[in-house]
Design a protein around this motif. Structure first.
Motif, short mmCIF file in Angstrom:
data_model
loop_
_atom_site.label_atom_id
_atom_site.label_comp_id
_atom_site.label_asym_id
_atom_site.label_seq_id
_atom_site.Cartn_x
_atom_site.Cartn_y
_atom_site.Cartn_z
N PRO A 183 0.82 -1.21 0.00
CA PRO A 183 0.00 0.00 0.00
C PRO A 183 0.85 1.26 0.00
O PRO A 183 1.99 1.24 0.48
CB PRO A 183 -0.79 -0.11 1.31
N PRO A 184 0.28 2.36 -0.52
CA PRO A 184 1.07 3.60 -0.64
C PRO A 184 1.61 4.11 0.69
O PRO A 184 2.72 4.62 0.75
CB PRO A 184 0.09 4.60 -1.26
N GLU A 185 0.82 3.96 1.77
CA GLU A 185 1.27 4.52 3.05
C GLU A 185 2.53 3.81 3.55
O GLU A 185 3.36 4.39 4.23
CB GLU A 185 0.15 4.49 4.10
N ALA A 191 2.41 6.31 7.17
CA ALA A 191 1.50 5.82 8.21
C ALA A 191 1.93 4.42 8.59
O ALA A 191 2.57 3.72 7.81
CB ALA A 191 0.06 5.80 7.68
N ALA A 192 1.58 4.04 9.80
CA ALA A 192 1.93 2.70 10.25
C ALA A 192 1.12 1.66 9.49
O ALA A 192 -0.05 1.90 9.17
CB ALA A 192 1.63 2.58 11.73
N PRO A 193 1.75 0.50 9.16
CA PRO A 193 0.94 -0.55 8.56
C PRO A 193 -0.12 -1.01 9.56
O PRO A 193 0.14 -1.05 10.75
CB PRO A 193 1.94 -1.69 8.29
N GLY A 194 -1.29 -1.31 9.06
CA GLY A 194 -2.37 -1.75 9.94
C GLY A 194 -3.30 -2.67 9.18
O GLY A 194 -2.95 -3.17 8.10
N VAL A 195 -4.48 -2.90 9.74
CA VAL A 195 -5.47 -3.77 9.10
C VAL A 195 -5.73 -3.31 7.66
O VAL A 195 -5.80 -4.12 6.73
CB VAL A 195 -6.79 -3.74 9.93
N ALA A 196 -5.85 -1.98 7.46
CA ALA A 196 -6.17 -1.45 6.13
C ALA A 196 -5.05 -1.74 5.12
O ALA A 196 -5.29 -1.83 3.92
CB ALA A 196 -6.45 0.04 6.20
N SER A 197 -3.80 -1.90 5.62
CA SER A 197 -2.70 -2.23 4.70
C SER A 197 -2.86 -3.67 4.20
O SER A 197 -2.61 -3.97 3.03
CB SER A 197 -1.33 -2.10 5.39
#
Ligand SMILES: Nc1ncnc2c1ncn2[C@@H]1O[C@H](COP(=O)(O)OP(=O)(O)OP(=O)(O)O)[C@@H](O)[C@H]1O
Length: 380
Positions: A183-185, A191-197
């Motif tokens: 992912p771009p973040e 941004a920190a990697p998270g569920v959305a990543s």
């Protein structure tokens, strides 16, 4: 750039190290920092795949992280997650882990020709439910991609669970991260990697299965150009007229540049895929419900696992503020594994509850006996 691992041939090791109880057969594949070999496990007379970190692969801290995360991964029991048989150190302290051998290869191999819509939806629900289950256990995958999904007759199985998450940059090489599905973040480190990543990477993987390439791939591209397009350019058209608009729409939502615009949990992404199955009059694929929770490690070894994992989490804390928390429960949320943030300890309450139970039962028994005694006394 056809494959992110091009140009690494010089680093590849052809022969696996000596490992007690295993007989080396051949090399199966190669990744960013490790090679995978086929061995024969002599005591059980079966083939196993062994992932061995290259001698130059990782620093000692990262090697410790590899082992700790393998322990965490071993506690994830799910039909669509590759199980870990064993973890250890070969000569020169090189960490390795053993797992089942999947002779049918990966979904990357399978996706040399486009997969049908029905198969992609089914794969999405199966792998999505595995990731949702891991999120419930506090583990992010961080490297979902077609190479990490192995094929077997019972359905796809996700490998490399969490291991990529322990591995940071090594010198000027970025490893533990696969650009085309990232992912771009994460690429921008904004941004920190998270569920959305993980939601993004699963959507990029399903896009790849439908089109034979990752969403922003362009023939002959440099890594830098690819990163720039993932970060800044709008998603191109999927280009498959047989893919319903609803499916393309939910993939686009999951591939949004802003993590806040994606599905907020893997479970809601999976439910959306099931809705498309219903819309197409396909049998919705079961979201695999795993009874119970991943077992807590026992004794000293478990404490060491927890400490190591906590260390890993601390090391990455500046990039990872929140533990994974799916917002609903199609896959049951197992007890989170201990992290620096949660410090979960499920065990100590259990003996106290037992003692209270035994005391209550004893009191009820005594009361019953007393009443019997009084009654028989009255009758006499
Ligand atoms: N259990 C297995 N059975 C059969 N083949 C496997 C197994 N595990 C891995 N492989 C093969 O080995 C290749 C390399 O796997 P590995 O996990 O090291 O690398 P990767 O996932 O492609 O990259 P990285 O780990 O750097 O993200 C895979 O692409 C796959 O072809």
């Amino acid at each position: 750039m056809s494959d992110p691992r091009e140009g690494r041939a010089a680093e590849v090791e052809e022969v696996g190290p000596h490992i007690a109880g295993l007989e080396f057969r051949r090399r199966i594949g190669t990744g960013g920092y490790a090679d995978v070999f086929l061995y024969r496990e002599t005591s059980l007379n079966r083939d196993v795949a062994v992932k061995v970190v290259r001698e130059t692969g990782l620093s000692e801290d990262e090697a410790t992280g590899f082992v700790a995360e393998a322990h965490a991964m071993a506690r994830l029991a799910h039909p669509h997650i590759v199980p870990v048989f064993a973890v250890g150190r070969a000569a020169h302290g090189r960490p390795y882990l053993t797992m089942p051998f999947y002779p049918d290869g990966t979904l990357f191999d399978r996706a040399r020709t486009p997969l049908g819509v029905a198969e992609v939806l089914k794969t999405g629900v199966q792998i999505g439910s595995a990731v949702a289950y891991a999120h419930g256990a506090g583990i992010l995958h961080r490297d979902i991609k077609p190479h990490n999904i192995l094929r077997n007759p019972f359905g796809p199985a996700l490998s490399d669970f969490g291991i990529a998450g322990t591995i940071a940059d090594v010198g000027d090489r970025i490893i533990g991260m696969s650009i085309p599905w990232s992912p771009p973040e994460v690429l921008a480190d904004s941004a920190a990697p998270g569920v959305a990543s993980d939601v993004y990477s699963l959507a990029a993987t399903l896009w790849h299965l439908l089109t034979t390439r990752s969403p922003f791939f362009r023939e002959g591209d440099s890594e830098a150009a690819l990163v720039r397009r993932i970060r800044l350019e709008p998603l191109p058209a999927l280009g498959r007229p047989d893919v319903p608009a609803t499916l393309e729409g939910l993939l686009r939502q999951s591939l949004a540049k802003d993590p806040g615009d994606r599905f907020s949990s893997m479970t809601s992404f999976v439910h959306a895929l099931q809705d498309v199955q219903r819309q197409l009059h396909l049998e919705p694929t079961d979201v695999v419900l795993v009874p119970g929770r991943p077992p807590e490690p026992r004794g000293d070894r478990g404490d060491r696992d927890r400490a190591a994992l906590a260390g890993v989490t601390r090391r990455r804390a500046d990039r990872e503020p929140a533990p994974a928390t799916p917002d609903d429960t199609a896959a049951p949320d197992p007890e989170p594994v201990a992290t620096a943030a949660s410090g979960t300890a499920a065990g100590p309450r259990t003996p106290a509850v037992l003692v209270v139970l035994v005391l209550v039962m004893a009191a009820v028994l005594l009361l019953g006996l007393l009443m019997l005694y009084l009654r028989s006394g009255g009758a006499g």
